[in-house]
Design a protein around this motif. Structure first.
Motif, PDB file in Angstrom:
ATOM      1  N   SER A 172       0.861  -1.188   0.000  1.00  0.00           N
ATOM      2  CA  SER A 172       0.000   0.000   0.000  1.00  0.00           C
ATOM      3  C   SER A 172       0.890   1.228   0.000  1.00  0.00           C
ATOM      4  N   ARG A 173       0.518   2.196  -0.836  1.00  0.00           N
ATOM      5  CA  ARG A 173       1.302   3.418  -0.971  1.00  0.00           C
ATOM      6  C   ARG A 173       0.367   4.616  -0.975  1.00  0.00           C
ATOM      7  N   GLY A 174       0.766   5.666  -0.278  1.00  0.00           N
ATOM      8  CA  GLY A 174      -0.078   6.848  -0.165  1.00  0.00           C
ATOM      9  C   GLY A 174      -0.261   7.591  -1.464  1.00  0.00           C
ATOM     10  N   GLY A 175       0.775   7.558  -2.313  1.00  0.00           N
ATOM     11  CA  GLY A 175       0.731   8.251  -3.591  1.00  0.00           C
ATOM     12  C   GLY A 175       0.880   7.295  -4.754  1.00  0.00           C
ATOM     13  N   PHE A 176       1.330   7.848  -5.884  1.00  0.00           N
ATOM     14  CA  PHE A 176       1.519   7.064  -7.099  1.00  0.00           C
ATOM     15  C   PHE A 176       2.983   7.123  -7.505  1.00  0.00           C
ATOM     16  N   TYR A 177       3.568   5.955  -7.784  1.00  0.00           N
ATOM     17  CA  TYR A 177       5.011   5.877  -8.024  1.00  0.00           C
ATOM     18  C   TYR A 177       5.339   5.088  -9.292  1.00  0.00           C
ATOM     19  N   GLY A 178       4.471   5.167 -10.283  1.00  0.00           N
ATOM     20  CA  GLY A 178       4.720   4.467 -11.535  1.00  0.00           C
ATOM     21  C   GLY A 178       5.965   4.969 -12.229  1.00  0.00           C
ATOM     22  N   ALA A 179       6.472   4.154 -13.162  1.00  0.00           N
ATOM     23  CA  ALA A 179       7.713   4.481 -13.863  1.00  0.00           C
ATOM     24  C   ALA A 179       7.628   5.810 -14.612  1.00  0.00           C
ATOM     25  N   ASP A 180       6.408   6.217 -14.989  1.00  0.00           N
ATOM     26  CA  ASP A 180       6.235   7.453 -15.750  1.00  0.00           C
ATOM     27  C   ASP A 180       5.909   8.649 -14.853  1.00  0.00           C
ATOM     28  N   MET A 181       5.976   8.443 -13.549  1.00  0.00           N
ATOM     29  CA  MET A 181       5.642   9.511 -12.609  1.00  0.00           C
ATOM     30  C   MET A 181       6.900  10.228 -12.124  1.00  0.00           C
ATOM     31  N   PRO A 182       6.815  11.532 -11.826  1.00  0.00           N
ATOM     32  CA  PRO A 182       7.988  12.249 -11.301  1.00  0.00           C
ATOM     33  C   PRO A 182       8.427  11.736  -9.933  1.00  0.00           C
ATOM     34  N   THR A 183       7.557  10.992  -9.265  1.00  0.00           N
ATOM     35  CA  THR A 183       7.872  10.425  -7.947  1.00  0.00           C
ATOM     36  C   THR A 183       8.526   9.056  -8.029  1.00  0.00           C
ATOM     37  N   ALA A 184       8.724   8.542  -9.227  1.00  0.00           N
ATOM     38  CA  ALA A 184       9.219   7.168  -9.395  1.00  0.00           C
ATOM     39  C   ALA A 184      10.547   6.931  -8.680  1.00  0.00           C
ATOM     40  N   ALA A 185      11.405   7.942  -8.669  1.00  0.00           N
ATOM     41  CA  ALA A 185      12.714   7.781  -8.037  1.00  0.00           C
ATOM     42  C   ALA A 185      12.610   7.579  -6.527  1.00  0.00           C
ATOM     43  N   GLY A 186      11.460   7.915  -5.946  1.00  0.00           N
ATOM     44  CA  GLY A 186      11.274   7.756  -4.510  1.00  0.00           C
ATOM     45  C   GLY A 186      10.684   6.420  -4.104  1.00  0.00           C
ATOM     46  N   GLU A 187      10.486   5.532  -5.071  1.00  0.00           N
ATOM     47  CA  GLU A 187       9.872   4.250  -4.767  1.00  0.00           C
ATOM     48  C   GLU A 187      10.944   3.252  -4.329  1.00  0.00           C
ATOM     49  N   HIS A 188      10.992   2.972  -3.027  1.00  0.00           N
ATOM     50  CA  HIS A 188      11.970   2.026  -2.496  1.00  0.00           C
ATOM     51  C   HIS A 188      11.298   0.928  -1.676  1.00  0.00           C
ATOM     52  N   LEU A 189      10.036   0.667  -2.006  1.00  0.00           N
ATOM     53  CA  LEU A 189       9.282  -0.412  -1.364  1.00  0.00           C
ATOM     54  C   LEU A 189       9.264  -1.633  -2.277  1.00  0.00           C
ATOM     55  N   GLU A 190       8.529  -1.539  -3.375  1.00  0.00           N
ATOM     56  CA  GLU A 190       8.456  -2.670  -4.309  1.00  0.00           C
ATOM     57  C   GLU A 190       9.822  -2.970  -4.925  1.00  0.00           C
ATOM     58  N   THR A 191      10.551  -1.925  -5.295  1.00  0.00           N
ATOM     59  CA  THR A 191      11.850  -2.157  -5.929  1.00  0.00           C
ATOM     60  C   THR A 191      12.804  -2.874  -4.971  1.00  0.00           C
ATOM     61  N   TYR A 192      12.782  -2.487  -3.707  1.00  0.00           N
ATOM     62  CA  TYR A 192      13.642  -3.135  -2.713  1.00  0.00           C
ATOM     63  C   TYR A 192      13.251  -4.603  -2.526  1.00  0.00           C
ATOM     64  N   LEU A 193      11.947  -4.858  -2.386  1.00  0.00           N
ATOM     65  CA  LEU A 193      11.505  -6.235  -2.159  1.00  0.00           C
ATOM     66  C   LEU A 193      11.755  -7.117  -3.381  1.00  0.00           C
ATOM     67  N   ARG A 194      11.616  -6.555  -4.571  1.00  0.00           N
ATOM     68  CA  ARG A 194      11.942  -7.337  -5.772  1.00  0.00           C
ATOM     69  C   ARG A 194      13.416  -7.758  -5.743  1.00  0.00           C
ATOM     70  N   TRP A 195      14.271  -6.835  -5.345  1.00  0.00           N
ATOM     71  CA  TRP A 195      15.703  -7.156  -5.303  1.00  0.00           C
ATOM     72  C   TRP A 195      15.995  -8.191  -4.221  1.00  0.00           C
ATOM     73  N   VAL A 196      15.437  -7.992  -3.029  1.00  0.00           N
ATOM     74  CA  VAL A 196      15.689  -8.892  -1.903  1.00  0.00           C
ATOM     75  C   VAL A 196      15.295 -10.325  -2.242  1.00  0.00           C
ATOM     76  N   PHE A 197      14.077 -10.503  -2.732  1.00  0.00           N
ATOM     77  CA  PHE A 197      13.625 -11.868  -2.997  1.00  0.00           C
ATOM     78  C   PHE A 197      14.286 -12.454  -4.243  1.00  0.00           C
ATOM     79  N   GLY A 198      14.612 -11.601  -5.199  1.00  0.00           N
ATOM     80  CA  GLY A 198      15.389 -12.082  -6.344  1.00  0.00           C
ATOM     81  C   GLY A 198      16.771 -12.543  -5.920  1.00  0.00           C
ATOM     82  N   PHE A 199      17.360 -11.848  -4.956  1.00  0.00           N
ATOM     83  CA  PHE A 199      18.691 -12.188  -4.458  1.00  0.00           C
ATOM     84  C   PHE A 199      18.716 -13.585  -3.851  1.00  0.00           C
ATOM     85  N   ILE A 200      17.640 -13.980  -3.179  1.00  0.00           N
ATOM     86  CA  ILE A 200      17.617 -15.317  -2.580  1.00  0.00           C
ATOM     87  C   ILE A 200      16.974 -16.345  -3.499  1.00  0.00           C
ATOM     88  N   GLY A 201      16.772 -15.977  -4.765  1.00  0.00           N
ATOM     89  CA  GLY A 201      16.385 -16.953  -5.766  1.00  0.00           C
ATOM     90  C   GLY A 201      14.916 -17.050  -6.088  1.00  0.00           C
TER      91      GLY A 201
END
Length: 202
Positions: A137-166
């Motif tokens: 759940s996110r208070g705002g919108f953080y799509g790749a085409d949004m000016p806020t995209a660079a502030g998205e460290h929730l989904e991007t972080y979890l994708r990396w973490v779980f990808g790291f462990i396979g």
């Protein structure tokens, strides 16, 4: 088959991520008779954040007696994760990233020799057989085409973490814009709950 259900929001009954993660877990339980569920609320029973003492023990030092209960708790959450076939996580965005209590849990499951290992070619994930479904759940919108995209460290972080462990069977159900007004909140929650209902069960 075993399901591990994790919640990390501090908002209790007012939490959108808890509402959606519960809907996901309910969908899977109804679709898979005999599914055994373990539930862990990281706010009700928080894990301590890693300290120098934790890392010293990991390097072979004798644990201090005062640290023993926390080491046992860390071992328990790791075993829960290792035993699970499916993991459902409720993860709200707090200040652009995951809640600190969820980070404390992640620090207990990313363990060399258990969920990943290092070899000649670098890190190799060992948890690739799991299915992980994250309700975010996110208070705002953080799509790749949004000016806020660079502030998205929730989904991007979890994708990396779980990808790291396979983990390759990784799914996200998102409720976005929940702080942008009542109408947008209602629409976001309804859409996420519908996605949970439509979730592929196997």
């Amino acid at each position: 088959m075993k399901l591990l259900h994790i919640d990390s929001s501090v908002l209790g009954l007012h939490s959108v991520s808890r509402q959606v993660s519960a809907a996901i877990a309910d969908r899977l339980a109804k679709a898979n008779p005999g599914l055994k569920t373990t539930y862990r609320d990281l706010t009700a029973t928080p894990l301590a954040h890693l300290s120098g003492s934790h890392l010293a023990v990991a390097q072979g030092a004798a644990p201090d007696a005062a640290l023993q209960p926390d080491l046992a708790a860390g071992s328990a959450v790791l075993e829960e994760f290792l035993a699970a076939d499916i993991v459902v996580i409720g993860a709200p965005m707090y200040n652009f990233t995951i809640p600190s209590q969820l980070k404390a849990w992640i620090d207990r499951i990313l363990v060399a020799g258990k969920t990943f290992k290092y070899g000649d070619k670098g890190a190799e994930g060992l948890a690739g057989s799991k299915r992980v479904i994250v309700a975010i759940s996110r208070g705002g919108f953080y799509g790749a085409d949004m000016p806020t995209a660079a502030g998205e460290h929730l989904e991007t972080y979890l994708r990396w973490v779980f990808g790291f462990i396979g983990v390759t069977n990784l799914e996200f159900i998102a409720a976005d814009g929940i702080m942008m007004g009542p109408e947008l909140r209602e629409k976001a929650v309804a859409s996420a709950l519908q996605a949970a209902t439509d979730l592929h069960a196997a």
